[in-house]
Design an enzyme around this catalytic site. Sequence first.
Site, PDB file in Angstrom:
ATOM      1  N   GLY A  63      47.807  38.316  43.307  1.00 49.36           N
ATOM      2  CA  GLY A  63      46.717  37.356  43.167  1.00 49.36           C
ATOM      3  C   GLY A  63      45.843  37.658  41.956  1.00 49.36           C
ATOM      4  O   GLY A  63      45.402  36.748  41.248  1.00 49.36           O
ATOM      5  N   SER A  64      45.616  38.932  41.725  1.00 58.28           N
ATOM      6  CA  SER A  64      44.770  39.317  40.583  1.00 58.28           C
ATOM      7  C   SER A  64      45.394  38.855  39.271  1.00 58.28           C
ATOM      8  O   SER A  64      44.691  38.391  38.371  1.00 58.28           O
ATOM      9  CB  SER A  64      44.576  40.837  40.548  1.00 58.28           C
ATOM     10  OG  SER A  64      43.972  41.274  41.739  1.00 58.28           O
TER      11      SER A  64
ATOM     12  N   ASN B 138      36.429  35.916  50.339  1.00 59.43           N
ATOM     13  CA  ASN B 138      37.099  37.001  51.056  1.00 59.43           C
ATOM     14  C   ASN B 138      36.151  37.870  51.886  1.00 59.43           C
ATOM     15  O   ASN B 138      36.569  38.496  52.839  1.00 59.43           O
ATOM     16  CB  ASN B 138      37.885  37.874  50.078  1.00 59.43           C
ATOM     17  CG  ASN B 138      37.083  38.276  48.869  1.00 59.43           C
ATOM     18  OD1 ASN B 138      36.555  37.416  48.160  1.00 59.43           O
ATOM     19  ND2 ASN B 138      36.963  39.552  48.635  1.00 59.43           N
TER      20      ASN B 138
ATOM     21  N   GLN C 287      42.634  33.642  49.676  1.00 56.19           N
ATOM     22  CA  GLN C 287      42.304  33.796  51.097  1.00 56.19           C
ATOM     23  C   GLN C 287      42.651  32.548  51.909  1.00 56.19           C
ATOM     24  O   GLN C 287      42.575  32.566  53.133  1.00 56.19           O
ATOM     25  CB  GLN C 287      40.816  34.117  51.284  1.00 56.19           C
ATOM     26  CG  GLN C 287      40.427  35.518  50.855  1.00 56.19           C
ATOM     27  CD  GLN C 287      41.021  36.610  51.743  1.00 56.19           C
ATOM     28  OE1 GLN C 287      41.401  36.373  52.891  1.00 56.19           O
ATOM     29  NE2 GLN C 287      41.114  37.808  51.205  1.00 56.19           N
TER      30      GLN C 287
ATOM     31  N   SER D 182      48.462  34.646  46.887  1.00 56.85           N
ATOM     32  CA  SER D 182      49.021  35.992  46.932  1.00 56.85           C
ATOM     33  C   SER D 182      49.732  36.215  48.262  1.00 56.85           C
ATOM     34  O   SER D 182      49.156  35.996  49.329  1.00 56.85           O
ATOM     35  CB  SER D 182      47.892  37.010  46.765  1.00 56.85           C
ATOM     36  OG  SER D 182      48.401  38.321  46.882  1.00 56.85           O
ATOM     37  N   GLY D 183      50.991  36.662  48.191  1.00 59.18           N
ATOM     38  CA  GLY D 183      51.832  36.765  49.374  1.00 59.18           C
ATOM     39  C   GLY D 183      51.304  37.650  50.487  1.00 59.18           C
ATOM     40  O   GLY D 183      51.376  37.294  51.662  1.00 59.18           O
ATOM     41  N   HIS D 184      50.727  38.808  50.112  1.00 59.42           N
ATOM     42  CA  HIS D 184      50.392  39.774  51.168  1.00 59.42           C
ATOM     43  C   HIS D 184      49.236  39.326  52.055  1.00 59.42           C
ATOM     44  O   HIS D 184      48.959  39.951  53.081  1.00 59.42           O
ATOM     45  CB  HIS D 184      50.130  41.163  50.566  1.00 59.42           C
ATOM     46  CG  HIS D 184      48.845  41.329  49.832  1.00 59.42           C
ATOM     47  ND1 HIS D 184      47.746  41.918  50.407  1.00 59.42           N
ATOM     48  CD2 HIS D 184      48.471  40.997  48.576  1.00 59.42           C
ATOM     49  CE1 HIS D 184      46.763  41.948  49.511  1.00 59.42           C
ATOM     50  NE2 HIS D 184      47.179  41.395  48.401  1.00 59.42           N
TER      51      HIS D 184
ATOM     52  N   THR E 160      61.211  40.804  34.908  1.00 57.80           N
ATOM     53  CA  THR E 160      62.244  40.468  35.891  1.00 57.80           C
ATOM     54  C   THR E 160      61.564  40.121  37.204  1.00 57.80           C
ATOM     55  O   THR E 160      60.717  40.871  37.692  1.00 57.80           O
ATOM     56  CB  THR E 160      63.213  41.655  36.063  1.00 57.80           C
ATOM     57  OG1 THR E 160      63.841  41.889  34.809  1.00 57.80           O
ATOM     58  CG2 THR E 160      64.264  41.362  37.129  1.00 57.80           C
TER      59      THR E 160
ATOM     60  N   CYS F 205      28.143  52.529  49.668  1.00 59.20           N
ATOM     61  CA  CYS F 205      28.828  53.812  49.815  1.00 59.20           C
ATOM     62  C   CYS F 205      30.317  53.636  49.992  1.00 59.20           C
ATOM     63  O   CYS F 205      31.103  54.478  49.605  1.00 59.20           O
ATOM     64  CB  CYS F 205      28.269  54.580  51.004  1.00 59.20           C
ATOM     65  SG  CYS F 205      27.091  55.810  50.472  1.00 59.20           S
TER      66      CYS F 205
HETATM   67  C1  PLP Z   1      39.793  35.910  46.980  1.00 55.31           C
HETATM   68  C2  PLP Z   1      40.762  36.912  46.434  1.00 55.31           C
HETATM   69  N1  PLP Z   1      41.203  36.795  45.182  1.00 55.31           N
HETATM   70  C3  PLP Z   1      42.093  37.659  44.652  1.00 55.31           C
HETATM   71  C4  PLP Z   1      42.555  38.732  45.379  1.00 55.31           C
HETATM   72  C5  PLP Z   1      43.516  39.678  44.739  1.00 55.31           C
HETATM   73  O1  PLP Z   1      44.811  39.537  45.239  1.00 55.31           O
HETATM   74  P1  PLP Z   1      45.881  40.689  45.036  1.00 55.31           P
HETATM   75  O2  PLP Z   1      45.521  41.768  45.979  1.00 55.31           O
HETATM   76  O3  PLP Z   1      47.198  40.063  45.383  1.00 55.31           O
HETATM   77  O4  PLP Z   1      45.815  41.110  43.622  1.00 55.31           O
HETATM   78  C6  PLP Z   1      42.111  38.902  46.692  1.00 55.31           C
HETATM   79  C7  PLP Z   1      42.569  40.055  47.494  1.00 55.31           C
HETATM   80  O5  PLP Z   1      41.839  40.959  47.806  1.00 55.31           O
HETATM   81  C8  PLP Z   1      41.184  37.973  47.231  1.00 55.31           C
HETATM   82  O6  PLP Z   1      40.726  38.113  48.477  1.00 55.31           O
END
Ligand code: PLP
Lengths: 151, 397
Positions: free
Chosen positions: B77-78, B161, B191, B211-213, B249, B336
């Site tokens: 996702g990032s 998130n 999300q 993002s898949g996970h 790849t 913290c």
């Molecule tokens: C709103 C949002 N954007 C982006 C990300 C980043 O996704 P990834 O962990 O697949 O890089 C997250 C995950 O924490 C997220 O919650």
Amino acid sequence: MYSEKVMDHFTNPRNVGEIPDADAVGEVGNAKCGDIMKIYMKIEDGIIVDTKFQTFGCASAIATSSMATELIKGKSVEEALELSNKAVVEALDGLPPAKVHCSVLAEEAVKAAIVDYYKKIGKDTTELEKQCNGCCASCSAHEHEHATHEE
Amino acid sequence: MSHEQKNRFVYADNAATTSVHPVVLAKMMPLFGEVLGNPSSLHAKGREAKKYIDDARSKIAGILGCEAKEIYFTGCGSESDNWAIKGAVKAYLDRHDKDTCHVITTKIEHHAVLHTCKALEKQGIKVTYLPVDENAMVNPDDVVKAIQEDTALVAIMYANNEVGTVEPIKEITKRVKEVNEKILVFTDAVQAVGHLPINVKDLGVDMLAFSGHKFRAPKGVGGLYVKSGVVVKTLIEGGGQEKGKRGGTENMPGIVGMAEALAIANEEMQDDNARLAMLRDDLIRRLLEIPHSRLTGHPTKRLPGTASFTFEYIEGESLLLMLDMMGICASTGSACSSKSLEPSHVLLAMGLPHEIAHGSLRLTLSHETTQADVDYIVESVKKVIERLREISPLGRQ
Ligand SMILES: Cc1ncc(COP(=O)(O)O)c(C=O)c1O
């Protein structure tokens, strides 16, 4: 991330509470920064016969408070003044680098309480207060110690 | 702590990541063995691998309501966030032969968006970080008011998130396009995809990240929808994969897993969400019985599995670790825990003072969460907060 000792003192903190007729009270930190430690001492003939604390903060703040009170209990006021944050950290088998500032808070709380005591018995505290005015552990003192981290 | 409690385990951090669905895993396993080809290879094994990716692309496109050629696979996702923002800005600068332009985003974005925007600012790009209201809601009027002559991109998340608030992306997109249809609208839907019904054409956005996970595919695979005709500059140069838009790849097993996971999520969404929302609301109602607690995020327009709170006079990391010892995995935005100096930027943007933001807790439920889990969470959180407040010098006055 935390040593067993830290987790032990965090989950079963020693000396939690207040001493209503304390001879010395010290409070450092602030809520904005996310940590406050308040320490109470009962002092007889220059010896810390009892000490208790209250802490708002993370696990390391609670654990260092607990350990600091353990280390100064039964000691003379002068010995307690020598308590360094390093000694607290060592007694806890270490802290993660980003958390070391929490141990500074404990050292400062002890010093702040002793300043309070010295004032009560009419002892000069100017030198001591130069070292610590009771709020050295402000947010800015921690600055740049942490790396940023994201989920 | 009783024996029974010690053995109990509740994973309530599904916004951080989810478990891989067993069906997804089963589907992926052969792809690490027999189906070994590189999708770029011309031979039989290569073509076989390529076919798997093509099918996955079509499947995802079908669910998101677009054409297969509008879906690009990424590493996470990032990466999708980085690519969409940097790629759109670069394309704008090239097209207009300029060295600056304007980007509109919000104060509550994920760091993948925020830090990307900060990096662009260092290169001279102007960025507006819009405020949100006390529920973390973005006001479409604010978006429109922020538009400038050279606004190239609006980047606003679909669902937050940390607090679960769902933003009015459809309306925002419509309003932005009414002012200037050339301004690109990107939404970080990491999300939301797999959790809420999403149709990109209906939304009208130009780009959407997922993002898949976050929806039971493995970690390390993501995607970006890019509407056909929209130009985003390539971020990762390489061997011509993804139509030359994203080198590297392909993570073929991950991509196939992601398509399968999205199909399953889509199938089960309606039933799952109704059940999740019930559990979530029960959790919220009962945790708000704790004195000096508050719900964070919008009371109704929120992700079905997200319950988020602040508790005064305690610090989030302590709360989290105590819960951890009781077998509960949760999350906090306290300073913290984040290792940064500041508590959650989202909670601060919502107007919460630092001292309250330090005591935040996020519980995110999943298909696996049961009523008994919720009961256990409620009982444990109440116990821990009482304990920590006993230790705290605050809140006694
Ligand atoms: C709103 C949002 N954007 C982006 C990300 C980043 O996704 P990834 O962990 O697949 O890089 C997250 C995950 O924490 C997220 O919650």
